[in-house]
Scaffold this motif. Structure first.
Motif, PDB file in Angstrom:
ATOM      1  N   GLU A   1       0.815  -1.209   0.000  1.00 31.73           N
ATOM      2  CA  GLU A   1       0.000   0.000   0.000  1.00 31.73           C
ATOM      3  C   GLU A   1       0.863   1.279   0.000  1.00 31.73           C
ATOM      4  OE1 GLU A   1      -3.061   2.342  -0.510  1.00 31.73           O
ATOM      5  OE2 GLU A   1      -3.218   0.165  -0.553  1.00 31.73           O
TER       6      GLU A   1
ATOM      7  N   ARG B   1       2.011   1.859  -3.527  1.00 27.08           N
ATOM      8  CA  ARG B   1       0.899   2.300  -4.386  1.00 27.08           C
ATOM      9  C   ARG B   1       0.574   3.768  -4.115  1.00 27.08           C
ATOM     10  NH1 ARG B   1      -1.100  -3.140  -3.617  1.00 27.08           N
ATOM     11  NH2 ARG B   1      -2.381  -2.489  -1.871  1.00 27.08           N
ATOM     12  N   PHE B   2       0.630   4.163  -2.842  1.00 25.26           N
ATOM     13  CA  PHE B   2       0.404   5.564  -2.481  1.00 25.26           C
ATOM     14  C   PHE B   2       1.457   6.458  -3.144  1.00 25.26           C
ATOM     15  CE2 PHE B   2       1.651   9.085   0.310  1.00 25.26           C
ATOM     16  CZ  PHE B   2       0.481   9.827   0.285  1.00 25.26           C
TER      17      PHE B   2
ATOM     18  N   GLU C   1       3.271   5.909  -5.763  1.00 21.50           N
ATOM     19  CA  GLU C   1       3.067   5.944  -7.203  1.00 21.50           C
ATOM     20  C   GLU C   1       1.920   6.894  -7.567  1.00 21.50           C
ATOM     21  OE1 GLU C   1       3.386   2.618 -10.618  1.00 21.50           O
ATOM     22  OE2 GLU C   1       1.965   2.172  -9.012  1.00 21.50           O
ATOM     23  N   SER C   2       0.835   6.845  -6.785  1.00 23.25           N
ATOM     24  CA  SER C   2      -0.307   7.721  -7.063  1.00 23.25           C
ATOM     25  C   SER C   2       0.028   9.192  -6.823  1.00 23.25           C
ATOM     26  CB  SER C   2      -1.514   7.315  -6.209  1.00 23.25           C
ATOM     27  OG  SER C   2      -1.322   7.685  -4.855  1.00 23.25           O
ATOM     28  N   MET C   3       0.989   9.470  -5.953  1.00 24.40           N
ATOM     29  CA  MET C   3       1.393  10.840  -5.662  1.00 24.40           C
ATOM     30  C   MET C   3       2.365  11.383  -6.708  1.00 24.40           C
ATOM     31  SD  MET C   3      -0.306  11.846  -3.057  1.00 24.40           S
ATOM     32  CE  MET C   3       0.560  13.342  -2.651  1.00 24.40           C
ATOM     33  N   GLY C   4       2.968  10.508  -7.506  1.00 26.15           N
ATOM     34  CA  GLY C   4       3.838  10.959  -8.583  1.00 26.15           C
ATOM     35  C   GLY C   4       5.312  11.052  -8.233  1.00 26.15           C
TER      36      GLY C   4
END
Length: 127
Positions: A85, A88-89, A91-94
């Motif tokens: 998790e 994934r966080f 990655e989602s934040m860039g």
């Protein structure tokens, strides 16, 4: 061989610090920081840094957000358990890169070289 890159490793884990220093022994000078306030202070003074961020830290989510909100965000590479998790966080934040805790040596050194080049371009653009 001359070390061409100073990178910051943010972690509270001494084993990870030893592993990363060993992997990058000939390529980079690894500066260890284990307090989020110290890391934010460092980045405000040296925004062209390459930051290796341990995703297992207790203040990890807030730290990723704070680093990405910097006017001149550093190169951020997050170390963590694959498919977790926290990664994934990140990655989602860039963030710039996601790295497993046990990275492949050749791939990791190549990634660090690219991170160094990216940071150098940012430094040149700011000047």
């Amino acid at each position: 061989m001359k070390k061409t890159l100073e990178c910051i490793l943010y972690t509270q884990e001494s084993l990870l610090l030893q592993r990363i220093k060993g992997l990058l022994a000939l390529q980079s000078e690894v500066r260890h920081i284990d307090a989020s306030g110290d890391l934010i202070c460092w980045i405000s003074r040296y925004p062209e840094s390459v930051v290796l961020l341990d995703a297992r830290g207790h203040d990890y989510d807030d730290l990723v957000k704070a680093l990405l909100q910097q006017e001149n965000a550093p190169v951020i590479m997050v170390l963590g358990m694959e498919r977790s998790e926290p990664l994934r966080f990140a990655e989602s934040m860039g963030v710039n890169a996601i790295v497993p805790l046990e990275p492949d040596l050749h791939a990791f050194k190549t990634l660090m070289r690219h991170a160094s080049e990216h940071a150098a371009v940012g430094r040149q653009n700011r000047h």
